[in-house]
Design a protein around this motif. Structure first.
Motif, PDB file in Angstrom:
ATOM      1  N   GLU A  17      50.777  45.090 -11.145  1.00 40.48           N
ATOM      2  CA  GLU A  17      51.191  45.035 -12.548  1.00 40.48           C
ATOM      3  C   GLU A  17      50.182  44.243 -13.359  1.00 40.48           C
ATOM      4  O   GLU A  17      49.702  43.190 -12.915  1.00 40.48           O
ATOM      5  CB  GLU A  17      52.573  44.400 -12.655  1.00 40.48           C
ATOM      6  N   LYS A  45      52.224  49.281 -14.596  1.00 39.86           N
ATOM      7  CA  LYS A  45      52.908  48.854 -13.384  1.00 39.86           C
ATOM      8  C   LYS A  45      52.991  50.028 -12.431  1.00 39.86           C
ATOM      9  O   LYS A  45      53.502  51.087 -12.778  1.00 39.86           O
ATOM     10  CB  LYS A  45      54.315  48.332 -13.680  1.00 39.86           C
ATOM     11  N   SER A  68      55.223  55.450  -7.993  1.00 37.97           N
ATOM     12  CA  SER A  68      55.585  55.624  -9.397  1.00 37.97           C
ATOM     13  C   SER A  68      54.703  54.695 -10.216  1.00 37.97           C
ATOM     14  O   SER A  68      54.310  53.632  -9.745  1.00 37.97           O
ATOM     15  CB  SER A  68      57.065  55.307  -9.646  1.00 37.97           C
ATOM     16  N   LEU A  70      53.923  53.361 -14.439  1.00 38.45           N
ATOM     17  CA  LEU A  70      54.288  53.344 -15.855  1.00 38.45           C
ATOM     18  C   LEU A  70      53.171  52.650 -16.619  1.00 38.45           C
ATOM     19  O   LEU A  70      52.787  51.534 -16.281  1.00 38.45           O
ATOM     20  CB  LEU A  70      55.604  52.599 -16.082  1.00 38.45           C
ATOM     21  N   SER A  72      51.948  51.860 -20.721  1.00 42.01           N
ATOM     22  CA  SER A  72      52.336  51.966 -22.126  1.00 42.01           C
ATOM     23  C   SER A  72      51.375  51.174 -23.005  1.00 42.01           C
ATOM     24  O   SER A  72      50.791  50.181 -22.576  1.00 42.01           O
ATOM     25  CB  SER A  72      53.766  51.458 -22.342  1.00 42.01           C
ATOM     26  N   ALA A  81      53.190  56.204 -24.094  1.00 38.70           N
ATOM     27  CA  ALA A  81      53.671  55.915 -22.748  1.00 38.70           C
ATOM     28  C   ALA A  81      53.326  57.038 -21.790  1.00 38.70           C
ATOM     29  O   ALA A  81      53.226  58.204 -22.171  1.00 38.70           O
ATOM     30  CB  ALA A  81      55.181  55.682 -22.756  1.00 38.70           C
ATOM     31  N   SER A  82      53.133  56.663 -20.521  1.00 44.08           N
ATOM     32  CA  SER A  82      52.873  57.623 -19.462  1.00 44.08           C
ATOM     33  C   SER A  82      53.673  57.232 -18.237  1.00 44.08           C
ATOM     34  O   SER A  82      53.759  56.049 -17.891  1.00 44.08           O
ATOM     35  CB  SER A  82      51.383  57.652 -19.101  1.00 44.08           C
ATOM     36  N   LYS A  83      54.268  58.213 -17.552  1.00 39.33           N
ATOM     37  CA  LYS A  83      55.011  57.963 -16.320  1.00 39.33           C
ATOM     38  C   LYS A  83      54.207  58.321 -15.075  1.00 39.33           C
ATOM     39  O   LYS A  83      54.741  58.356 -13.971  1.00 39.33           O
ATOM     40  CB  LYS A  83      56.328  58.745 -16.329  1.00 39.33           C
ATOM     41  N   GLY A 105      46.508  56.809 -17.253  1.00 37.80           N
ATOM     42  CA  GLY A 105      47.864  57.351 -17.240  1.00 37.80           C
ATOM     43  C   GLY A 105      47.913  58.721 -17.892  1.00 37.80           C
ATOM     44  O   GLY A 105      47.266  58.957 -18.907  1.00 37.80           O
TER      45      GLY A 105
END
Length: 213
Positions: A17, A45, A68, A70, A72, A81-83, A105
């Protein structure tokens, strides 16, 4: 038991992170209030980092995928934002840059609107011969921004797509802070400490009962 619980939590929460700040250097004018010189704030993160070598024979070039991720970025009240995301690292590359750290991202949303080909990213780099920015190709536990001296590379961007004119805005990186880097070895040390504490208490229990009696 508290030590055991903490150890299990550490083992289950291996993540990387970081937070970062920047300054807008370019804008296409499509986002209201975004002007050159404006402040950019962001975070990344990723859960359970997994290293891979994208080019066999070049172990100093390492990519990191995540179960996963994340990422932003916020600027002038807008949220990007991106996942999905990854990190790539070059250590002592010896080419047009020496050390290179990039966070990426995709796809992205801008204020909730989806852009399937959009990306958000930033990269840091050092000049050829300047090998002190990264100690290895491992995920760094801290970032010394001053060591990344190839200033034209220390930039980020938000793109709607990769076509010409697809850039929404660009930004210069001002700070990067790693906020969480759990290490499996540290977690195992906590686990060992928890086990030792539990065993010690079990050994002490009879004598405590005797003392009370």
């Amino acid at each position: 038991f508290a030590g055991l619980a903490l150890a299990v939590a550490c083992l289950a929460a291996q993540a990387y992170e970081l937070t970062f700040t920047g300054r807008v250097t370019y804008t296409d004018g499509s986002l209201s209030g975004v002007t050159v010189g404006g402040t950019v704030q962001g975070s990344f993160k990723g859960e359970n980092p997994q290293a891979f070598v994208p080019f066999p024979g070049f172990p100093n070039i390492v990519g990191y995928g995540f179960d996963s991720a994340l990422m932003s970025v916020s600027v002038a009240g807008h949220t990007i934002a991106s996942k999905g995301g990854e990190i790539s690292i070059l250590d002592n590359f010896g080419g047009n840059v020496e050390d290179h750290f990039e966070v990426f991202g995709a796809p992205i949303t801008i204020d909730g609107v989806n852009f399937a080909s959009g990306t958000v990213s930033f990269a840091l780099a050092s000049k050829p011969g300047s090998t002190g920015a990264l100690a290895s190709a491992a995920l760094p536990s801290q970032i010394n921004l001053a060591a990344f001296d190839a200033l034209t590379w220390n930039q980020g961007a938000v793109l709607r797509n990769g076509a010409q004119g697809g850039a929404v805005f660009g930004y210069q990186i001002l700070s990067v802070n790693v906020t969480a880097v759990p290490e499996p070895t540290s977690a195992w040390l906590v686990l060992a400490g928890g086990l030792a504490l539990a065993a010690f208490r079990r050994r002490q229990a009879p004598s405590l009962h005797a003392a009370v009696a």
